[in-house]
Scaffold this motif. Structure first.
Motif, PDB file in Angstrom:
ATOM      1  N   ARG A 290       0.854  -1.184   0.000  1.00 57.64           N
ATOM      2  CA  ARG A 290       0.000   0.000   0.000  1.00 57.64           C
ATOM      3  C   ARG A 290       0.894   1.240   0.000  1.00 57.64           C
ATOM      4  O   ARG A 290       1.804   1.364   0.817  1.00 57.64           O
ATOM      5  N   HIS A 295      -1.990  11.660   2.549  1.00 54.00           N
ATOM      6  CA  HIS A 295      -2.823  11.368   3.717  1.00 54.00           C
ATOM      7  C   HIS A 295      -2.961   9.851   3.824  1.00 54.00           C
ATOM      8  O   HIS A 295      -3.055   9.162   2.802  1.00 54.00           O
ATOM      9  N   THR A 296      -2.974   9.343   5.034  1.00 53.23           N
ATOM     10  CA  THR A 296      -3.217   7.922   5.271  1.00 53.23           C
ATOM     11  C   THR A 296      -4.539   7.769   6.009  1.00 53.23           C
ATOM     12  O   THR A 296      -4.681   8.242   7.145  1.00 53.23           O
ATOM     13  N   LEU A 297      -5.503   7.161   5.355  1.00 57.69           N
ATOM     14  CA  LEU A 297      -6.825   6.951   5.954  1.00 57.69           C
ATOM     15  C   LEU A 297      -6.733   5.852   7.014  1.00 57.69           C
ATOM     16  O   LEU A 297      -6.126   4.802   6.783  1.00 57.69           O
ATOM     17  N   ILE A 345     -13.682   9.437   1.357  1.00 58.85           N
ATOM     18  CA  ILE A 345     -12.260   9.122   1.151  1.00 58.85           C
ATOM     19  C   ILE A 345     -11.609  10.358   0.539  1.00 58.85           C
ATOM     20  O   ILE A 345     -12.092  10.890  -0.460  1.00 58.85           O
ATOM     21  N   CYS A 349      -5.243  10.520  -0.272  1.00 60.80           N
ATOM     22  CA  CYS A 349      -4.901   9.093  -0.252  1.00 60.80           C
ATOM     23  C   CYS A 349      -4.489   8.564  -1.618  1.00 60.80           C
ATOM     24  O   CYS A 349      -4.100   7.389  -1.734  1.00 60.80           O
ATOM     25  N   SER A 366      -3.318   4.904  -0.077  1.00 65.01           N
ATOM     26  CA  SER A 366      -2.675   5.235   1.194  1.00 65.01           C
ATOM     27  C   SER A 366      -3.674   5.105   2.342  1.00 65.01           C
ATOM     28  O   SER A 366      -4.368   6.055   2.706  1.00 65.01           O
ATOM     29  N   VAL A 367      -3.722   3.913   2.900  1.00 72.84           N
ATOM     30  CA  VAL A 367      -4.612   3.588   4.018  1.00 72.84           C
ATOM     31  C   VAL A 367      -3.875   2.638   4.953  1.00 72.84           C
ATOM     32  O   VAL A 367      -2.928   1.971   4.549  1.00 72.84           O
TER      33      VAL A 367
END
Length: 594
Positions: A290, A295-297, A345, A349, A366-367
């Motif tokens: 990933r 931003h990382t959720l 979302i 990300c 990006s999670v």
């Protein structure tokens, strides 16, 4: 003699042709970008293709079905593929790309190298096994929709793999300590009910499946949702490096499962008229690398409904976390941790800050692992792909990078997505001023819903105009208007999955097990089939701007060119079966929002 290298120059190169990559390529091309789509398989669709055969899942809940390009594909399938034949489904995905002007499609082409200058990608190279050629694609922007994030190791883009420690993001469903575990891979199988008996002899290498091994679940072929997803392995290993070994193990499980159903004393009688129709040779993957984006959720942001200023898509599947040991565990094979539906979302990300011209869409965004357990399903991935493709086209138009879209053009991106029927739960769609200021008349009820900026039922209001076949609605403008586009949103029945078993499974995009009682599918009877859009000029002249006799799509945008328009009429001529008509939007604009 060296093998040939074919060079291409485009604006936007998409690596990976699953639903996210497909939607990214189509969205970008529709908005003017020159696109290359590099796909390592001979077909499009990824986990949804005939090679793997997972149906498309998405957000739970009433009227939360994903629209946009994905719903367009679904309606093509409802119309052209009533028997849910996988060859026809493959052709629908193929033609969605082939028929779109501006896309160079490179099938059977596996991305194997990337060239960088400074911190940017300048080209990617793929090996096409059918032509024995290398294809080198130079582009301004790149999107990795490969699922496995192949451009990360090739470019040095930062990524995550495995499960974060609970304390890193304060996530309650993560382990105490970080580890390399992921969700595993699965091979699916399909069966068909017949009127004859069908014996089965298992291969010697099939795993011996017994009732005792099926700790949590007994197969039920009469359920249209039975697809043997729980034949899963590899999350406690490396789903990439061990992929070939895992395929062999999964094949043994699949044939062993069929042997159990056909030959176990407790199973044989009720399955004697069932035959094995298909077993996959390519495992479907749930998780690998990933990317780390702007931003990382996280789990907590999902739980808080994800209200972001830069919202560009939504999810709504539960946080469906699979045990790394898959079929081998005595613990529950998966846990459905609650998640709201829908939740937003953010655009952050979907792009890398380390590689400024790299975007990504699909299960590799990006999670955290926890959030990914919800965002990974293909309905959500398709929305992410459409957002990435639209953002790329905007960046090409403005001559800027993905992070500049976030800083300077996020409202334009959101407006374009909403115009293209992508629902953003926390952002109201702006409606054309000319229509807001006009007088709106016509039969039926709920006229104002046609211009309220909400194109689906929400919170007890269906936000639709209700009429009947033959009814018309009309905008009357106080001053003559120039019109360049007319936008319509019809009712494709976003709740068509909400039926009891076995009928519920029949409304998925494809069948799994085929029962004798299986019914064919069709265009939803709620859909408007025939309609006419007419402009009236100041001298009383009536001009037909659009007339459709066999419409199958929810969103219809008609590009027109008319000046001096004092009235604009939509007349409904026919539906696909339902007497009542519901229309969510009828709008004209003097200038396209993109």
């Amino acid at each position: 003699m060296p093998l040939e290298t074919v060079c291409h120059e485009v604006d936007f190169c998409v690596v990976g042709g699953g639903l996210s990559g497909l939607c990214a390529a189509v969205a970008a091309a529709r908005h003017g970008a020159r696109v290359a789509l590099m796909q390592e398989r001979p077909m499009l669709g990824g986990n949804a293709s005939s090679e793997i055969r997972m149906w498309v899942c998405g957000a739970h809940g009433e009227s939360n079905r994903e629209a946009g390009i994905l719903e367009e594909i679904m309606m093509d399938n409802q119309y052209r593929n009533p028997d849910k034949n996988y060859s026809v489904w493959d052709s629908i995905l193929y033609e969605k790309v082939r028929n779109e002007h501006g896309i160079l499609l490179l099938l059977n082409c596996s991305c194997m190298d990337a060239e960088t200058e400074g911190d940017r990608i300048v080209s990617v190279t793929g090996w096409q096994m059918t032509t024995q050629q290398f294809h080198k694609v130079r582009a301004f922007l790149f999107a990795d929709c490969s699922g496995d994030s192949i451009l990360a190791p090739l470019t040095g883009a930062p990524f995550r793999q495995g499960r974060e420690a609970r304390r890193e993001f304060g996530e309650s469903i993560e382990p105490e300590e970080a580890d390399a575990c992921t969700m595993g891979n699965s091979i699916l199988l399909q069966a068909e009910e017949t009127r004859e008996e069908h014996p089965f002899t298992a291969p010697e290498w099939a795993e011996k499946i017994t009732k005792e091994k099926l700790v949590h679940r007994q197969p039920d072929l009469r359920s249209a949702s039975e697809n043997f997803w729980y034949l899963e392995a590899g999350g406690d290993r490396d789903t990439l490096g061990d992929a070939e070994k895992l395929r062999d193990e999964l094949l043994g499980m699949a044939y062993g499962m069929w042997d159990y159903l056909k030959n176990d004393p407790e199973q044989a009688e009720k399955h004697r008229r069932w035959k094995l129709d298909w077993v996959g040779m390519l495992p479907g993957k749930r998780e690998s690398r990933r990317y780390i984006g702007a931003h990382t959720l996280t789990e907590n942001e999902v739980l808080s409904c994800g209200d972001f200023e830069d919202e560009i898509a939504y999810g709504g599947w539960t946080m469906d976390d699979h045990h790394p040991a898959g079929f081998r565990t005595s613990d529950p094979p998966n846990i459905f941790h609650p998640a709201p539906s829908p939740y937003g979302i953010p655009y952050g990300c979907l792009y890398s800050e380390a590689i400024p011209n790299l975007l990504f869409a699909g299960r590799n965004i990006s999670v955290t692992h926890a959030a990914m357990s919800s965002t990974r399903v293909m309905g959500t991935c398709a929305l992410l792909g459409q957002a990435v493709g639209t953002a790329a086209a905007l960046a090409v138009r403005y001559g800027c990078l993905p992070r500049d879209i976030a800083a300077e053009h996020i409202r334009a991106l959101q407006a374009c997505l909403q115009w293209d029927d992508c629902f953003l739960p926390h952002h109201l769609r702006a409606v054309s001023p000319m229509c807001l200021e006009a007088e709106l008349t016509g039969g039926g009820t709920g006229l104002e819903n046609l211009r309220d900026g909400i194109d689906r039922p929400r919170e007890g209001n269906d936000h639709a105009w209700h009429g009947r076949r033959g009814d018309a609605v009309c905008y009357w403008f106080s001053v003559p208007q120039e019109i360049q586009a007319v936008r319509l949103v019809f009712d494709s029945d976003l709740n068509r999955d909400s039926l009891p078993e076995p009928e519920r499974g029949l409304k998925r995009n494809m069948f799994h097990n085929r029962l004798l009682a299986c019914q064919t599918s069709c265009v939803p009877p709620t859909m408007v089939r025939a309609y006419r859009v007419t402009a009236v000029t100041g001298d009383g002249k009536r001009i037909t701007l659009a007339e459709e006799k066999n419409n199958i799509h929810r969103l219809r945008v008609h590009r027109v060119a008319v000046s001096g328009c004092v009235a604009l009429e939509l007349k409904i001529l026919e539906t696909w079966g339902q007497e009542e008509v519901r229309v969510f939007a009828f709008e004209a604009v003097a200038e396209s929002p993109f």
